[in-house]
Motif scaffolding. Structure first.
Motif, PDB file in Angstrom:
ATOM      1  N   GLN A   1       0.826  -1.209   0.000  1.00 10.57           N
ATOM      2  CA  GLN A   1       0.000   0.000   0.000  1.00 10.57           C
ATOM      3  C   GLN A   1       0.859   1.256   0.000  1.00 10.57           C
ATOM      4  N   GLU A   2       1.972   1.241   0.767  1.00 10.28           N
ATOM      5  CA  GLU A   2       2.831   2.410   0.865  1.00 10.28           C
ATOM      6  C   GLU A   2       3.657   2.623  -0.398  1.00 10.28           C
ATOM      7  N   GLN A   3       3.803   1.603  -1.242  1.00 10.15           N
ATOM      8  CA  GLN A   3       4.638   1.720  -2.428  1.00 10.15           C
ATOM      9  C   GLN A   3       3.868   2.188  -3.653  1.00 10.15           C
ATOM     10  N   ARG A   4       2.592   2.478  -3.523  1.00  8.44           N
ATOM     11  CA  ARG A   4       1.819   2.994  -4.637  1.00  8.44           C
ATOM     12  C   ARG A   4       1.260   4.370  -4.282  1.00  8.44           C
ATOM     13  N   ALA A   5       0.920   5.139  -5.310  1.00  6.27           N
ATOM     14  CA  ALA A   5       0.361   6.471  -5.100  1.00  6.27           C
ATOM     15  C   ALA A   5      -1.047   6.373  -4.529  1.00  6.27           C
ATOM     16  N   THR A   6      -1.343   7.245  -3.580  1.00  2.00           N
ATOM     17  CA  THR A   6      -2.657   7.276  -2.958  1.00  2.00           C
ATOM     18  C   THR A   6      -3.188   8.710  -2.984  1.00  2.00           C
ATOM     19  N   VAL A   7      -4.472   8.835  -2.757  1.00  4.12           N
ATOM     20  CA  VAL A   7      -5.094  10.156  -2.684  1.00  4.12           C
ATOM     21  C   VAL A   7      -5.713  10.331  -1.309  1.00  4.12           C
ATOM     22  N   GLY A   8      -5.970  11.585  -0.949  1.00  6.96           N
ATOM     23  CA  GLY A   8      -6.538  11.853   0.359  1.00  6.96           C
ATOM     24  C   GLY A   8      -7.284  13.171   0.391  1.00  6.96           C
ATOM     25  N   ALA A   9      -7.937  13.401   1.505  1.00  9.89           N
ATOM     26  CA  ALA A   9      -8.676  14.639   1.728  1.00  9.89           C
ATOM     27  C   ALA A   9      -8.334  15.160   3.115  1.00  9.89           C
ATOM     28  N   GLU A  10      -8.351  16.486   3.263  1.00  8.16           N
ATOM     29  CA  GLU A  10      -8.040  17.075   4.562  1.00  8.16           C
ATOM     30  C   GLU A  10      -9.008  18.212   4.880  1.00  8.16           C
ATOM     31  N   LEU A  11      -9.264  18.348   6.165  1.00 10.07           N
ATOM     32  CA  LEU A  11     -10.196  19.356   6.647  1.00 10.07           C
ATOM     33  C   LEU A  11      -9.691  19.842   7.990  1.00 10.07           C
ATOM     34  N   GLY A  12      -9.690  21.180   8.175  1.00 10.44           N
ATOM     35  CA  GLY A  12      -9.197  21.671   9.449  1.00 10.44           C
ATOM     36  C   GLY A  12      -9.459  23.133   9.704  1.00 10.44           C
ATOM     37  N   TYR A  13      -8.833  23.588  10.758  1.00  9.89           N
ATOM     38  CA  TYR A  13      -8.981  24.947  11.292  1.00  9.89           C
ATOM     39  C   TYR A  13      -7.706  25.729  11.027  1.00  9.89           C
ATOM     40  N   SER A  14      -7.849  26.999  10.701  1.00 10.59           N
ATOM     41  CA  SER A  14      -6.670  27.836  10.511  1.00 10.59           C
ATOM     42  C   SER A  14      -6.812  29.136  11.297  1.00 10.59           C
TER      43      SER A  14
ATOM     44  N   THR B   1      -9.392  23.344   3.727  1.00 10.58           N
ATOM     45  CA  THR B   1      -9.950  22.085   3.244  1.00 10.58           C
ATOM     46  C   THR B   1      -9.430  21.807   1.846  1.00 10.58           C
ATOM     47  N   GLY B   2      -9.299  20.525   1.496  1.00 13.55           N
ATOM     48  CA  GLY B   2      -8.815  20.211   0.162  1.00 13.55           C
ATOM     49  C   GLY B   2      -8.505  18.740  -0.027  1.00 13.55           C
ATOM     50  N   VAL B   3      -7.771  18.457  -1.112  1.00 10.64           N
ATOM     51  CA  VAL B   3      -7.397  17.095  -1.474  1.00 10.64           C
ATOM     52  C   VAL B   3      -5.903  17.073  -1.798  1.00 10.64           C
ATOM     53  N   TYR B   4      -5.325  15.867  -1.836  1.00 11.70           N
ATOM     54  CA  TYR B   4      -3.898  15.739  -2.114  1.00 11.70           C
ATOM     55  C   TYR B   4      -3.593  14.384  -2.739  1.00 11.70           C
ATOM     56  N   LEU B   5      -2.409  14.310  -3.346  1.00 12.70           N
ATOM     57  CA  LEU B   5      -1.857  13.074  -3.882  1.00 12.70           C
ATOM     58  C   LEU B   5      -0.580  12.764  -3.110  1.00 12.70           C
ATOM     59  N   ASP B   6      -0.420  11.506  -2.729  1.00 12.33           N
ATOM     60  CA  ASP B   6       0.787  11.077  -2.021  1.00 12.33           C
ATOM     61  C   ASP B   6       1.463  10.000  -2.863  1.00 12.33           C
ATOM     62  N   ALA B   7       2.591  10.377  -3.515  1.00 13.57           N
ATOM     63  CA  ALA B   7       3.277   9.461  -4.427  1.00 13.57           C
ATOM     64  C   ALA B   7       4.671   9.146  -3.908  1.00 13.57           C
ATOM     65  N   PRO B   8       5.006   7.875  -3.681  1.00 15.20           N
ATOM     66  CA  PRO B   8       6.346   7.505  -3.177  1.00 15.20           C
ATOM     67  C   PRO B   8       7.449   7.930  -4.139  1.00 15.20           C
ATOM     68  N   LEU B   9       8.585   8.376  -3.573  1.00 11.76           N
ATOM     69  CA  LEU B   9       9.753   8.743  -4.370  1.00 11.76           C
ATOM     70  C   LEU B   9      10.895   7.779  -4.093  1.00 11.76           C
ATOM     71  N   VAL B  10      11.679   8.054  -3.052  1.00 11.91           N
ATOM     72  CA  VAL B  10      12.826   7.223  -2.691  1.00 11.91           C
ATOM     73  C   VAL B  10      12.781   6.959  -1.193  1.00 11.91           C
ATOM     74  N   GLY B  11      12.908   5.711  -0.804  1.00 11.75           N
ATOM     75  CA  GLY B  11      12.928   5.390   0.621  1.00 11.75           C
ATOM     76  C   GLY B  11      11.666   5.832   1.327  1.00 11.75           C
ATOM     77  N   ARG B  12      11.833   6.627   2.353  1.00  9.93           N
ATOM     78  CA  ARG B  12      10.703   7.086   3.151  1.00  9.93           C
ATOM     79  C   ARG B  12      10.209   8.469   2.710  1.00  9.93           C
ATOM     80  N   LEU B  13      10.674   8.914   1.547  1.00  9.48           N
ATOM     81  CA  LEU B  13      10.325  10.227   1.027  1.00  9.48           C
ATOM     82  C   LEU B  13       9.241  10.090  -0.035  1.00  9.48           C
ATOM     83  N   SER B  14       8.231  10.975   0.008  1.00  7.30           N
ATOM     84  CA  SER B  14       7.169  10.960  -0.990  1.00  7.30           C
ATOM     85  C   SER B  14       6.867  12.377  -1.461  1.00  7.30           C
ATOM     86  N   PHE B  15       6.224  12.445  -2.618  1.00  8.40           N
ATOM     87  CA  PHE B  15       5.826  13.710  -3.237  1.00  8.40           C
ATOM     88  C   PHE B  15       4.354  13.933  -2.947  1.00  8.40           C
TER      89      PHE B  15
END
Length: 210
Positions: free
Chosen positions: A24-37, A57-71
């Motif tokens: 699961q961690e080795q593939r790109a995933t999507v997400g949503a976030e909501l919060g207070y500023s 509030t918004g959405v994001y993409l989490d794509a693995p790069l190298v090791g424990r680093l992701s974009f």
């Protein structure tokens, strides 16, 4: 033979969930976030500005790069601005509230240093933003007056550029993850020509990765 088969089955049962989580961690995933500023305006020409509350509030993409680093590029709706109190000529005070609405595009690098179910995360990167709204409200002791920034000739720029840095605590399951994150956004350019007035915001968000 039976004992070896049982041992092999036990090892598979113990390691299968870990294998699923790693896949699961080795593939790109999507997400949503909501919060207070909580945002304000800072700079040499932003004296007397206090914070105002907003939303993030918004959405994001989490794509693995190298090791424990992701974009992690994001698409956010962010409310910023600030408040100031001024004295009235005839006595009393008035509250000036400026609300700035942005579509923000953070381009982040995310670091997950530990491979555990519950682990810390760190992220940072630039955040260009497009202003889609700007409203000014003057709250008097017995009334209130509202106007857009264009109507008030405030000259607020449409494009802003900031820098985001933050950290959080993430809990991961085989098919999803939930994180509580704190982030700080600092404007790198003035929101008005010829003045030093920059956005600043602190956010606390829940991020759900699918």
């Amino acid at each position: 033979m039976r004992s070896h088969a049982r041992l092999g089955t036990a090892v598979w049962l113990l390691t299968a969930p870990l294998g699923v989580a790693l896949a699961q961690e080795q593939r790109a995933t999507v997400g949503a976030e909501l919060g207070y500023s909580r945002s304000d305006l800072r700079g040499a020409d932003a004296t007397g500005i206090t914070a105002r509350q907003g939303a993030l509030t918004g959405v994001y993409l989490d794509a693995p790069l190298v090791g424990r680093l992701s974009f992690r590029p994001e698409l956010l709706f962010a409310l910023k601005g600030g408040r100031a109190t001024t004295d009235l000529p005839g006595g009393g005070t008035a509250l000036l509230d400026i609300e700035l609405a942005y579509i923000e595009l953070p381009i982040l690098l995310k670091l997950t240093p530990l491979r555990r179910r519950l682990r810390p995360v760190f992220f940072a990167g630039p955040a260009p933003a497009l202003r889609i709204g700007c409203d000014l409200q003057v709250i008097l002791p017995d009334s209130a007056v509202s106007a857009t920034c264009d109507e008030a000739n405030l000259g607020v720029r449409e494009l802003d550029i900031g820098l985001v840095a933050g950290a959080g605590l993430e809990i991961r399951w085989p098919q999803s993850a939930l994180a509580l994150e704190a982030r700080y956004t600092s404007g790198l350019r003035s929101i008005r020509d010829g003045e030093d007035v920059r956005n600043r915001a602190f956010g606390l968000v829940l991020a759900l990765t699918f």
